[in-house]
Design a protein around this motif. Structure first.
Motif, PDB file in Angstrom:
ATOM      1  N   ILE A  10       0.853  -1.185   0.000  1.00 43.61           N
ATOM      2  CA  ILE A  10       0.000   0.000   0.000  1.00 43.61           C
ATOM      3  C   ILE A  10       0.890   1.236   0.000  1.00 43.61           C
ATOM      4  O   ILE A  10       1.954   1.249   0.624  1.00 43.61           O
ATOM      5  N   GLU A  11       0.476   2.243  -0.757  1.00 43.73           N
ATOM      6  CA  GLU A  11       1.205   3.501  -0.829  1.00 43.73           C
ATOM      7  C   GLU A  11       0.463   4.562  -0.041  1.00 43.73           C
ATOM      8  O   GLU A  11      -0.767   4.570  -0.002  1.00 43.73           O
ATOM      9  N   THR A  12       1.215   5.473   0.562  1.00 43.78           N
ATOM     10  CA  THR A  12       0.630   6.509   1.413  1.00 43.78           C
ATOM     11  C   THR A  12       0.918   7.880   0.846  1.00 43.78           C
ATOM     12  O   THR A  12       2.081   8.236   0.608  1.00 43.78           O
ATOM     13  N   GLY A  13      -0.134   8.659   0.629  1.00 42.61           N
ATOM     14  CA  GLY A  13       0.006  10.005   0.089  1.00 42.61           C
ATOM     15  C   GLY A  13      -0.716  11.030   0.929  1.00 42.61           C
ATOM     16  O   GLY A  13      -1.493  10.693   1.828  1.00 42.61           O
ATOM     17  N   VAL A  14      -0.469  12.307   0.598  1.00 41.99           N
ATOM     18  CA  VAL A  14      -1.089  13.432   1.306  1.00 41.99           C
ATOM     19  C   VAL A  14      -1.471  14.502   0.284  1.00 41.99           C
ATOM     20  O   VAL A  14      -0.951  14.535  -0.829  1.00 41.99           O
ATOM     21  N   PHE A  15      -2.364  15.380   0.690  1.00 42.66           N
ATOM     22  CA  PHE A  15      -2.758  16.497  -0.160  1.00 42.66           C
ATOM     23  C   PHE A  15      -1.829  17.688   0.056  1.00 42.66           C
ATOM     24  O   PHE A  15      -1.495  18.036   1.198  1.00 42.66           O
ATOM     25  N   LEU A  16      -1.413  18.298  -1.023  1.00 40.51           N
ATOM     26  CA  LEU A  16      -0.704  19.567  -0.938  1.00 40.51           C
ATOM     27  C   LEU A  16      -1.674  20.645  -0.447  1.00 40.51           C
ATOM     28  O   LEU A  16      -2.888  20.548  -0.681  1.00 40.51           O
ATOM     29  N   PRO A  17      -1.169  21.692   0.221  1.00 39.09           N
ATOM     30  CA  PRO A  17      -2.059  22.724   0.747  1.00 39.09           C
ATOM     31  C   PRO A  17      -2.507  23.704  -0.334  1.00 39.09           C
ATOM     32  O   PRO A  17      -2.301  24.924  -0.232  1.00 39.09           O
ATOM     33  N   SER A  18      -3.135  23.171  -1.371  1.00 38.93           N
ATOM     34  CA  SER A  18      -3.509  23.988  -2.530  1.00 38.93           C
ATOM     35  C   SER A  18      -4.952  24.469  -2.490  1.00 38.93           C
ATOM     36  O   SER A  18      -5.420  25.119  -3.420  1.00 38.93           O
ATOM     37  N   SER A  19      -5.667  24.134  -1.429  1.00 41.43           N
ATOM     38  CA  SER A  19      -7.025  24.632  -1.246  1.00 41.43           C
ATOM     39  C   SER A  19      -7.239  24.917   0.229  1.00 41.43           C
ATOM     40  O   SER A  19      -6.545  24.388   1.086  1.00 41.43           O
ATOM     41  N   SER A  20      -8.216  25.756   0.504  1.00 43.13           N
ATOM     42  CA  SER A  20      -8.516  26.135   1.887  1.00 43.13           C
ATOM     43  C   SER A  20      -9.698  25.318   2.394  1.00 43.13           C
ATOM     44  O   SER A  20     -10.653  25.096   1.645  1.00 43.13           O
ATOM     45  N   TYR A 244      -7.058  -2.303   4.956  1.00 41.80           N
ATOM     46  CA  TYR A 244      -7.406  -1.775   3.633  1.00 41.80           C
ATOM     47  C   TYR A 244      -6.646  -2.515   2.545  1.00 41.80           C
ATOM     48  O   TYR A 244      -7.201  -2.873   1.498  1.00 41.80           O
ATOM     49  N   ALA A 245      -5.359  -2.760   2.771  1.00 42.03           N
ATOM     50  CA  ALA A 245      -4.555  -3.476   1.783  1.00 42.03           C
ATOM     51  C   ALA A 245      -5.089  -4.880   1.562  1.00 42.03           C
ATOM     52  O   ALA A 245      -5.176  -5.359   0.427  1.00 42.03           O
ATOM     53  N   ALA A 246      -5.452  -5.553   2.645  1.00 38.89           N
ATOM     54  CA  ALA A 246      -5.978  -6.903   2.530  1.00 38.89           C
ATOM     55  C   ALA A 246      -7.296  -6.935   1.759  1.00 38.89           C
ATOM     56  O   ALA A 246      -7.625  -7.925   1.105  1.00 38.89           O
ATOM     57  N   ALA A 247      -8.037  -5.819   1.813  1.00 36.12           N
ATOM     58  CA  ALA A 247      -9.308  -5.725   1.088  1.00 36.12           C
ATOM     59  C   ALA A 247      -9.118  -5.378  -0.382  1.00 36.12           C
ATOM     60  O   ALA A 247     -10.094  -5.342  -1.143  1.00 36.12           O
ATOM     61  N   GLY A 248      -7.871  -5.099  -0.788  1.00 36.51           N
ATOM     62  CA  GLY A 248      -7.603  -4.819  -2.194  1.00 36.51           C
ATOM     63  C   GLY A 248      -7.213  -3.392  -2.507  1.00 36.51           C
ATOM     64  O   GLY A 248      -7.191  -2.986  -3.672  1.00 36.51           O
ATOM     65  N   THR A 249      -6.878  -2.595  -1.487  1.00 40.55           N
ATOM     66  CA  THR A 249      -6.478  -1.203  -1.698  1.00 40.55           C
ATOM     67  C   THR A 249      -4.980  -1.128  -1.910  1.00 40.55           C
ATOM     68  O   THR A 249      -4.210  -1.656  -1.111  1.00 40.55           O
ATOM     69  N   GLU A 250      -4.547  -0.437  -2.967  1.00 39.66           N
ATOM     70  CA  GLU A 250      -3.113  -0.309  -3.218  1.00 39.66           C
ATOM     71  C   GLU A 250      -2.566   1.059  -2.835  1.00 39.66           C
ATOM     72  O   GLU A 250      -1.360   1.248  -2.734  1.00 39.66           O
ATOM     73  N   ARG A 251      -3.474   2.039  -2.616  1.00 38.80           N
ATOM     74  CA  ARG A 251      -3.014   3.400  -2.356  1.00 38.80           C
ATOM     75  C   ARG A 251      -4.017   4.110  -1.466  1.00 38.80           C
ATOM     76  O   ARG A 251      -5.231   3.941  -1.619  1.00 38.80           O
TER      77      ARG A 251
END
Length: 275
Positions: A10-20, A244-251
């Motif tokens: 599984i990969e972990t990401g975040v949102f850039l602060p490009s919206s308020s 989540y990964a076990a359920a089929g989530t990759e990201r």
């Protein structure tokens, strides 16, 4: 990408602060700083939201991701999500293709129809139909692969066009929790992007998605989850990501909490390290 067990990743990401998060709250311009921080913290991806007029201030996603690309080397850069129905498909393709070239093939192209909660003012300002955004999204998904890669493509009005230079087609993730979004993902997507779904909901939806993909003779799109349901303790959250990964989530892409991007990114990095 972190190994959970056997073949589960599984990969972990975040949102850039490009919206308020709120209409009255000033927007952050720390895109360079946040992108560098995320990469140095070992996170897998950074994402930018997209709209012309939203319920709170928002930057242009293409410019945001170009800024992040210029100050990073490794991290994946995701549209979370692009609204192609707001734009001529050829222009959207030119921007995505250029970003893919300049970033060194680090783009992930999330595509959606737009959250109705933002209203239709942005669509009216762009001179396009709010009611027809689903059909326009389908048409964009049909032609974007050829346009991005520089192949000869016939648009819906019969115009034949080839964009140069072409690029490698980024993974296309179709967003949405509803049945229509699942059908769109099955027909056009490399991945399916859900919002806020629980582990059980993701697992159930993937069964339907696999059946729909088979109708089109395509493999089942891989699952990604925005704003997964996680606890506040990094180890607990890591266990939940494993589920989540076990359920089929990759990201997964963790949602902002309101505490500030730096604190959110530190938490995401701690969760990733605990997996």
């Amino acid at each position: 990408m972190r190994l959970l067990s056997h073949d589960m990743t599984i990969e972990t990401g975040v949102f850039l602060p490009s919206s308020s998060p709120r209409p009255g709250q000033p927007i952050s311009v720390e895109i360079r700083e946040s992108a560098r921080f995320a990469e140095e913290a070992g996170l897998d991806s950074v994402w930018s939201t997209d709209h012309l007029v939203a319920s709170a201030p928002i930057m242009d996603s293409t410019v945001v991701l170009a800024t992040a690309a210029a100050v990073t080397e490794r991290i994946t850069l995701g549209f979370g999500v692009l609204l192609p129905a707001l734009r001529p498909a050829a222009w959207a393709a030119k921007q995505v293709s250029t970003l893919q070239l300049l970033s060194g093939d680090r783009i992930v192209l999330g595509v959606g129809t737009g959250n109705p909660e933002h209203g239709d003012i942005g669509w009216r300002a762009a001179g396009v139909s709010f009611q027809d955004r689903g059909a326009r999204t389908d048409e964009a998904l049909r032609v974007l692969p050829g346009l991005i890669t520089g192949a000869a493509t016939v648009l819906d009005d019969g115009t034949a066009v080839t964009l140069a230079p072409g690029s490698t087609l980024p993974p296309v993730l179709v967003a949405g929790n509803g049945r229509r979004a699942l059908r769109r993902a099955a027909e056009f997507g490399d991945g399916w992007l859900s919002i806020g779904m629980s582990v059980e909901q993701v697992a159930s939806a993937l069964v339907s998605l696999t059946e729909l993909a088979e109708e089109h003779g395509r493999p089942s799109p891989r699952a990604a989850v925005v704003a997964p349901v996680l606890g506040t303790d990094p180890r607990q959250a890591a266990d939940q990501l494993a589920a989540y990964a076990a359920a089929g989530t990759e990201r997964v892409v963790l949602a902002p909490t309101g505490a500030g991007w730096r604190q959110d990114y530190e938490f995401a990095a701690a969760v990733r390290a605990a997996v």
